[in-house]
Design a protein around this motif. Structure first.
Motif, PDB file in Angstrom:
ATOM      1  N   ARG A  55      -4.147  16.967  -4.804  1.00 14.05           N
ATOM      2  CA  ARG A  55      -4.490  18.212  -5.300  1.00 14.05           C
ATOM      3  C   ARG A  55      -4.511  18.162  -6.893  1.00 14.05           C
ATOM      4  N   GLN A  56      -3.837  17.296  -7.290  1.00  8.31           N
ATOM      5  CA  GLN A  56      -3.714  17.068  -8.723  1.00  8.31           C
ATOM      6  C   GLN A  56      -4.446  16.053  -9.469  1.00  8.31           C
ATOM      7  N   PHE A  57      -4.694  14.834  -8.604  1.00 10.15           N
ATOM      8  CA  PHE A  57      -5.528  13.697  -8.941  1.00 10.15           C
ATOM      9  C   PHE A  57      -6.394  13.460  -7.860  1.00 10.15           C
ATOM     10  N   ASP A  58      -7.707  12.775  -8.387  1.00  9.62           N
ATOM     11  CA  ASP A  58      -8.659  12.279  -7.516  1.00  9.62           C
ATOM     12  C   ASP A  58      -8.271  10.814  -7.330  1.00  9.62           C
ATOM     13  N   ALA A  59      -8.266  10.624  -6.043  1.00  4.40           N
ATOM     14  CA  ALA A  59      -8.221   8.983  -5.320  1.00  4.40           C
ATOM     15  C   ALA A  59      -8.867   9.082  -3.898  1.00  4.40           C
ATOM     16  N   GLU A  60      -9.392   7.966  -3.449  1.00  2.65           N
ATOM     17  CA  GLU A  60      -9.819   7.622  -2.373  1.00  2.65           C
ATOM     18  C   GLU A  60      -8.598   7.429  -1.091  1.00  2.65           C
ATOM     19  N   ARG A  61      -7.869   6.541  -1.734  1.00  2.00           N
ATOM     20  CA  ARG A  61      -6.799   6.002  -0.990  1.00  2.00           C
ATOM     21  C   ARG A  61      -5.461   6.272  -1.452  1.00  2.00           C
ATOM     22  N   LEU A  62      -4.241   6.334  -0.635  1.00  2.00           N
ATOM     23  CA  LEU A  62      -2.989   6.733  -1.230  1.00  2.00           C
ATOM     24  C   LEU A  62      -2.103   5.435  -0.497  1.00  2.00           C
ATOM     25  N   LEU A  63      -1.229   4.831  -1.376  1.00  2.00           N
ATOM     26  CA  LEU A  63      -0.158   3.854  -0.839  1.00  2.00           C
ATOM     27  C   LEU A  63       1.171   4.548  -0.927  1.00  2.00           C
ATOM     28  N   VAL A  64       1.881   4.654   0.000  1.00  2.53           N
ATOM     29  CA  VAL A  64       3.356   5.150  -0.005  1.00  2.53           C
ATOM     30  C   VAL A  64       4.227   3.892   0.158  1.00  2.53           C
ATOM     31  N   ILE A  65       5.041   3.741  -0.996  1.00  6.09           N
ATOM     32  CA  ILE A  65       6.152   2.884  -0.790  1.00  6.09           C
ATOM     33  C   ILE A  65       7.514   3.640  -0.576  1.00  6.09           C
ATOM     34  N   ALA A  66       8.172   2.977   0.518  1.00  9.25           N
ATOM     35  CA  ALA A  66       9.503   3.891   0.707  1.00  9.25           C
ATOM     36  C   ALA A  66      10.448   2.527   1.606  1.00  9.25           C
ATOM     37  N   SER A  67      11.604   3.158   1.744  1.00  9.40           N
ATOM     38  CA  SER A  67      12.562   2.215   2.616  1.00  9.40           C
ATOM     39  C   SER A  67      12.013   1.723   3.800  1.00  9.40           C
ATOM     40  N   PRO A  68      12.252   0.691   4.518  1.00  7.15           N
ATOM     41  CA  PRO A  68      11.709   0.302   5.799  1.00  7.15           C
ATOM     42  C   PRO A  68      12.201   0.955   6.778  1.00  7.15           C
ATOM     43  N   LYS A  69      13.351   1.925   6.651  1.00  5.53           N
ATOM     44  CA  LYS A  69      13.714   2.648   7.895  1.00  5.53           C
ATOM     45  C   LYS A  69      13.003   4.128   7.898  1.00  5.53           C
ATOM     46  N   VAL A  70      12.632   4.491   6.696  1.00  6.37           N
ATOM     47  CA  VAL A  70      11.595   5.786   6.632  1.00  6.37           C
ATOM     48  C   VAL A  70      10.479   5.419   6.965  1.00  6.37           C
ATOM     49  N   VAL A  71       9.844   4.314   6.668  1.00  7.92           N
ATOM     50  CA  VAL A  71       8.607   3.712   6.863  1.00  7.92           C
ATOM     51  C   VAL A  71       8.284   3.747   8.314  1.00  7.92           C
ATOM     52  N   ALA A  72       9.502   3.021   9.051  1.00  3.96           N
ATOM     53  CA  ALA A  72       9.153   2.879  10.466  1.00  3.96           C
ATOM     54  C   ALA A  72       9.291   4.229  11.266  1.00  3.96           C
ATOM     55  N   ARG A  73      10.063   5.126  10.949  1.00  4.75           N
ATOM     56  CA  ARG A  73       9.887   6.513  11.440  1.00  4.75           C
ATOM     57  C   ARG A  73       8.732   7.164  11.429  1.00  4.75           C
ATOM     58  N   ILE A  74       8.003   6.905  10.208  1.00  6.51           N
ATOM     59  CA  ILE A  74       6.607   7.628   9.851  1.00  6.51           C
ATOM     60  C   ILE A  74       5.547   6.742  10.727  1.00  6.51           C
ATOM     61  N   THR A  75       5.776   5.670  10.802  1.00  7.02           N
ATOM     62  CA  THR A  75       4.532   4.996  11.497  1.00  7.02           C
ATOM     63  C   THR A  75       4.733   5.060  12.940  1.00  7.02           C
ATOM     64  N   ASP A  76       6.217   5.324  13.437  1.00 11.07           N
ATOM     65  CA  ASP A  76       6.321   5.586  14.890  1.00 11.07           C
ATOM     66  C   ASP A  76       6.182   6.944  15.449  1.00 11.07           C
TER      67      ASP A  76
END
Length: 494
Positions: A438-459
């Motif tokens: 909502r604040q910035f204009d972008a086509e794609r976003l990359l989220v970098i986080a700890s592997p444990k959190v990323v594993a939970r999000i993608t699963d």
């Protein structure tokens, strides 16, 4: 009851352990790059007088300016933790009448820098020896309250009065507990030693530049021999030849009767391992302390106070609930006293014993606590049970606790002792994604986080991610990075 003092020396660290009947009771640590400064005397300069606090900041050459309260300028000198106080302090005058900015002052450190606080100072100096404490600005001779025999108290007081050097300014002394039963010659040697030290301090205080240490207390091994050896101590075992030789020379000069108690340890196994001290140190860093009965203590050290919670655990007792609680509390009272010494916990301490109905049981638990604390070198004050069933007490603190000497704040939780769950962090990430789009204009976003959190999000949250992409009309990619802690994440706009 048998006591031994163990001295472990490595190139940059010296540790002294007091072991009583095979159990570690006290641990003292001195590191070469960070020696304690309690007892040192400095020539300092008042940096800033603060009338609102009735205090002043004094530069004595340490990393942080030290703190001098008006009470510590005017108060009558009290002894170290084991000795009785001398005359009642006179009313405090305004600090502006006592000190001024830029003034040179001779001060002594009474409390090491702790946390973010600078050292605590006093202008009332005291210099300890084996049997006495010299009070150069007092004319009173006091005797340790722990010497209970009235005839012995009178003998010691009269003897010190006779042996005190004549001069224009009489000196005051406190007779320490160790002096009980000692011959005239021993106290005479102490008085002569203290007189020499005071003459040197006086000369340095006149000639030395500001921010200079003009008197430094002994190193840890020598202090241990001077302050910790009592009748119950059978041996002082040292695992360093160099330190052993220094101790032998010190003892030969000041306390020759103790020479035979100093022993060089030459075994192959580390001395602290042999006595189980290393394991005890590790346990002293844990929050939970098991009791032999099956109960346990939970010790929490905070900035304001230390709390101790007593629990029955697996202890079921044999008679009734009140008896079970009483037995657990009795054992806990002894364990608390030992843990306070071992962990060097000070300040305000709140003990939450298990609720007892019988008033006599409460009195007995308090008696056991006070009796167990009697062996503590630090001054302690115990109050009766509060209406909430808590026991409040204080213990004098001069140096950091064992935990804060050996540990640092967890870089992951920031000292909270708790972490946000991966689920909580996941929903924080989702909110941050919406905020960023909502604040910035972008086509794609990359989220970098700890592997444990990323594993939970993608699963587990894959459906939620798909819905979020559809709602925002953006593509979101997730990348795990081992360098990120569980609560850390970055949302990058591409």
């Amino acid at each position: 009851m048998s006591e031994e003092i163990l001295v472990n020396v490595t190139p940059r660290e010296t540790r002294v352990a007091v072991v009583e009947n095979g159990m570690l009771q006290e641990l003292h640590i001195e590191r070469g790059w960070r020696r304690g400064v309690v007892g040192n005397i400095y020539k300092g300069r008042v940096q800033r007088v603060m009338p609102g606090m009735q205090a002043a900041f004094v530069d004595i050459g340490l990393e942080r300016t030290a703190f001098l309260h008006a009470n510590d300028v005017m108060r009558s000198q009290a002894s170290d933790a084991e000795d009785e106080a001398l005359p009642v302090p006179v009313p405090t005058r305004p600090v502006t009448e006592l000190l001024r900015d830029g003034q040179e002052v001779i001060v002594q450190v009474v409390k090491d820098p702790i946390g973010s606080k600078g050292a605590r100072l006093t202008t009332q100096l005291s210099i300890p020896s084996r049997y006495l404490v010299l009070l150069p600005q007092s004319r009173v001779v006091g005797v340790s309250a722990r010497i209970e025999d009235e005839a012995e108290r009178a003998r010691l007081k009269a003897l010190v009065g006779e042996l005190s050097p004549a001069g224009d300014v009489p000196l005051g002394y406190i007779v320490r507990t160790n002096a009980e039963g000692q011959p005239n010659e021993a106290l005479g040697e102490d008085i002569a030693y203290l007189s020499r030290v005071w003459n040197i301090v006086g000369k340095r205080s006149r000639e030395a530049p500001v921010q200079t240490c003009i008197y430094e207390d002994l190193s840890l091994p020598l202090r241990a021999v001077r302050d910790l050896i009592r009748k119950d101590v059978e041996k002082v075992k040292v695992d360093s030849r160099e330190t052993f030789d220094r101790l032998q020379a010190f003892v030969a000069k000041y306390m020759p009767v103790l020479a035979e108690r100093i022993e060089l340890y030459t075994g192959n196994r580390p001395i602290f391992d042999l006595y189980g001290v290393e394991d005890e140190i590790q346990r002293a860093l844990e929050k939970q302390v098991p009791l032999k009965s099956g109960g346990y203590l939970v010790i929490d050290q905070t900035e304001a106070m230390t709390t101790v919670d007593v629990n029955t655990g697996s202890f079921l007792g044999q008679r009734n609930l009140e008896e079970t609680v009483y037995r657990t509390n009795l054992e806990a009272a002894q364990a608390v006293a030992r843990q306070l010494r071992l962990r060097n916990l000070g300040g305000i301490i709140i003990i939450d014993f298990i609720d007892m109905v019988d008033d006599e049981h409460r009195r007995q638990v308090l008696r056991v606590l006070e009796k167990s604390l009697a062996k503590d070198h630090a001054k302690t004050t115990v109050y009766d049970f509060s209406p909430l069933g808590l026991v409040e007490m204080t213990r004098k603190r001069t140096v950091e606790s064992l935990q804060r000497q050996l540990s640092e704040t967890c870089h992951e939780c920031g000292g909270r002792g708790m972490l946000k769950t991966p689920e909580t962090v996941t929903y924080e990430i989702f909110r941050e994604i919406v905020r960023a789009v909502r604040q910035f204009d972008a086509e794609r976003l990359l989220v970098i986080a700890s592997p444990k959190v990323v594993a939970r999000i993608t699963d587990e949250e894959s459906t939620a991610v798909a819905e979020l992409e559809e709602f925002l009309g953006k593509s979101i990619r997730f990348q795990g990075d081992e360098q990120y802690l569980q609560e850390q994440f970055d949302v990058v706009l591409l």
